[in-house]
Design an enzyme around this catalytic site. Structure first.
Site, PDB file in Angstrom:
ATOM      1  N   LYS A 115       0.838  -1.190   0.000  1.00 26.33           N
ATOM      2  CA  LYS A 115       0.000   0.000   0.000  1.00 26.33           C
ATOM      3  C   LYS A 115       0.881   1.251   0.000  1.00 26.33           C
ATOM      4  O   LYS A 115       1.824   1.360   0.790  1.00 26.33           O
ATOM      5  CB  LYS A 115      -0.918   0.009   1.220  1.00 26.33           C
ATOM      6  N   ASP A 146      -0.115  -0.377  -4.650  1.00 20.53           N
ATOM      7  CA  ASP A 146      -1.526  -0.001  -4.757  1.00 20.53           C
ATOM      8  C   ASP A 146      -1.720   1.378  -4.138  1.00 20.53           C
ATOM      9  O   ASP A 146      -1.542   1.559  -2.931  1.00 20.53           O
ATOM     10  CB  ASP A 146      -2.391  -1.032  -4.037  1.00 20.53           C
ATOM     11  N   GLU A 172      -1.193  -0.522  -9.140  1.00 19.08           N
ATOM     12  CA  GLU A 172      -2.647  -0.665  -9.078  1.00 19.08           C
ATOM     13  C   GLU A 172      -3.322   0.673  -8.778  1.00 19.08           C
ATOM     14  O   GLU A 172      -2.965   1.353  -7.816  1.00 19.08           O
ATOM     15  CB  GLU A 172      -3.013  -1.688  -8.003  1.00 19.08           C
ATOM     16  N   ASP A 198      -8.592  -1.148 -10.301  1.00 19.80           N
ATOM     17  CA  ASP A 198      -9.400  -1.747  -9.246  1.00 19.80           C
ATOM     18  C   ASP A 198     -10.668  -0.927  -9.038  1.00 19.80           C
ATOM     19  O   ASP A 198     -11.754  -1.304  -9.478  1.00 19.80           O
ATOM     20  CB  ASP A 198      -8.586  -1.841  -7.961  1.00 19.80           C
ATOM     21  N   LYS A 222     -13.068  -8.280  -7.611  1.00 19.71           N
ATOM     22  CA  LYS A 222     -13.450  -8.748  -6.285  1.00 19.71           C
ATOM     23  C   LYS A 222     -14.880  -9.250  -6.354  1.00 19.71           C
ATOM     24  O   LYS A 222     -15.756  -8.562  -6.889  1.00 19.71           O
ATOM     25  CB  LYS A 222     -13.314  -7.624  -5.261  1.00 19.71           C
TER      26      LYS A 222
END
Length: 337
Positions: A115, A146, A172, A198, A222
């Protein structure tokens, strides 16, 4: 509501909530500003399933998560092409010094998602964190970052250049908007760093727009936010791009839904973000879907009654979830009926 249209029907509310339990699980490391993860577990004819949209999500968005829960608990799972899924480690926005301890919780994982662009952090913090991941994993480890759409176009370009020395597998959701993603992809194409989408998939009115806009090299998908395993399989077939199956800090029940999706994909080129049970300090099963030798199995775990009791959410939170379930169920029923 597109997610609901992939359900043959919506079972009555009384049936859905007949076996409903709300848990609050402690996290090993704070994630998304949370110290505990709340989730509602439901038991349908096909087995245990999960409804766990984050608390800040409005009902219209949360109802897609309920569609996914009903899909997994009331329909048969699709045919699996594999029995286990290679997964990545997930490194929250921790200090560089904390990185080895985080990675140690992900047994055998060869890939780490890190992250970055966390509120209150700096690019220097991100660089230090990613460097620590590279040093811990060694030259053969795979690193993806991400940003959750937090960078502007120019900030993203600068950050990718600053982090490129660590041999990024992909970046991402570096920017929030499709036009920014498309332009960044053009600017950094020569560097060979792919862009994954995403939020541009799971939060979009049209989850395929990012693929049509040529704004990403791969998609992060997801099961819960996109309305369930069967719906996502159709989206992947239409998108025509490689995908990574990820999770939303689910319990092992929700992770089983993601594993069923990953197992059913004809092609799976990337390690998946389904190892996040390692970020939980407790789970709802005695046999959680934590990574072992870098993989998780494609199976539905049995929920442990003692865990449901031990980690039961406070009464006011259980009431909040029950009311949310009723509102989202009404939205689904109206869209199908």
């Amino acid at each position: 509501m597109p997610a609901a249209l992939h359900l043959p029907s919506v079972p009555p509310l009384d049936e859905v909530r007949a076996h409903a339990y709300v848990v609050s699980l402690p996290l090993v490391t704070p994630f998304r500003g949370l110290a505990h993860r709340e989730a509602m577990l439901l038991r349908g004819p096909a087995g245990w399933t999960e409804f766990s949209p984050f608390a800040e999500y409005e009902d219209a968005e949360a109802s897609a998560w309920l569609a996914a829960a009903i899909d997994f608990g009331w329909q048969n799972a699709p045919t699996a092409h594999r029995t286990e899924i290679r997964v990545n480690a997930t490194v929250p926005a921790v200090s560089a010094a904390a990185v080895p301890e985080v990675l140690a919780r992900f047994d055998g994982c060869r890939t780490a998602k890190v992250k970055v662009a966390e509120r209150g952090g700096t690019l220097a913090d991100d660089i230090a964190r990613v460097r620590a991941v590279r040093e811990t994993m060694g030259a053969l480890g795979r690193i993806r970052i991400d940003a959750n759409g937090a960078w502007s176009l120019d900030e993203a370009e600068h950050a990718v250049h600053a982090l490129a020395e660590f041999d990024l597998e992909y970046v991402e959701q570096p920017c929030a908007r499709l036009d920014e993603l498309r332009e960044l992809r053009r600017r950094i194409r020569y560097m060979g760093v792919p862009i994954a989408a995403d939020e541009s998939v799971r939060k979009a009115d049209d989850p395929l727009a990012v693929a049509r806009a040529d704004a990403a090299d791969l998609l992060v998908i997801k099961a819960q936010p996109l309305g369930g395993v069967h719906r996502v399989l159709q989206l992947v077939a239409e998108a025509g791009l490689p995908v990574v199956v990820s999770s939303a800090l689910d319990t092992s029940v929700g992770l089983a839904m993601g594993a069923a999706l990953a197992g059913a994909l004809p092609r799976l080129d990337y390690d998946c973000g389904l190892g996040t049970a390692s970020l939980l300090g407790a789970d709802v099963t005695v046999d959680p879907l934590r990574p072992e030798h870098g993989t998780v199995p494609v199976r539905r775990p049995e929920v442990d009654a003692s865990a449901l009791a031990e980690y039961a959410a406070p009464a006011e939170r259980s009431r909040w979830w029950a009311e949310r379930l009723a509102r989202c169920h009404a939205l689904l029923a109206a869209s199908v009926g």
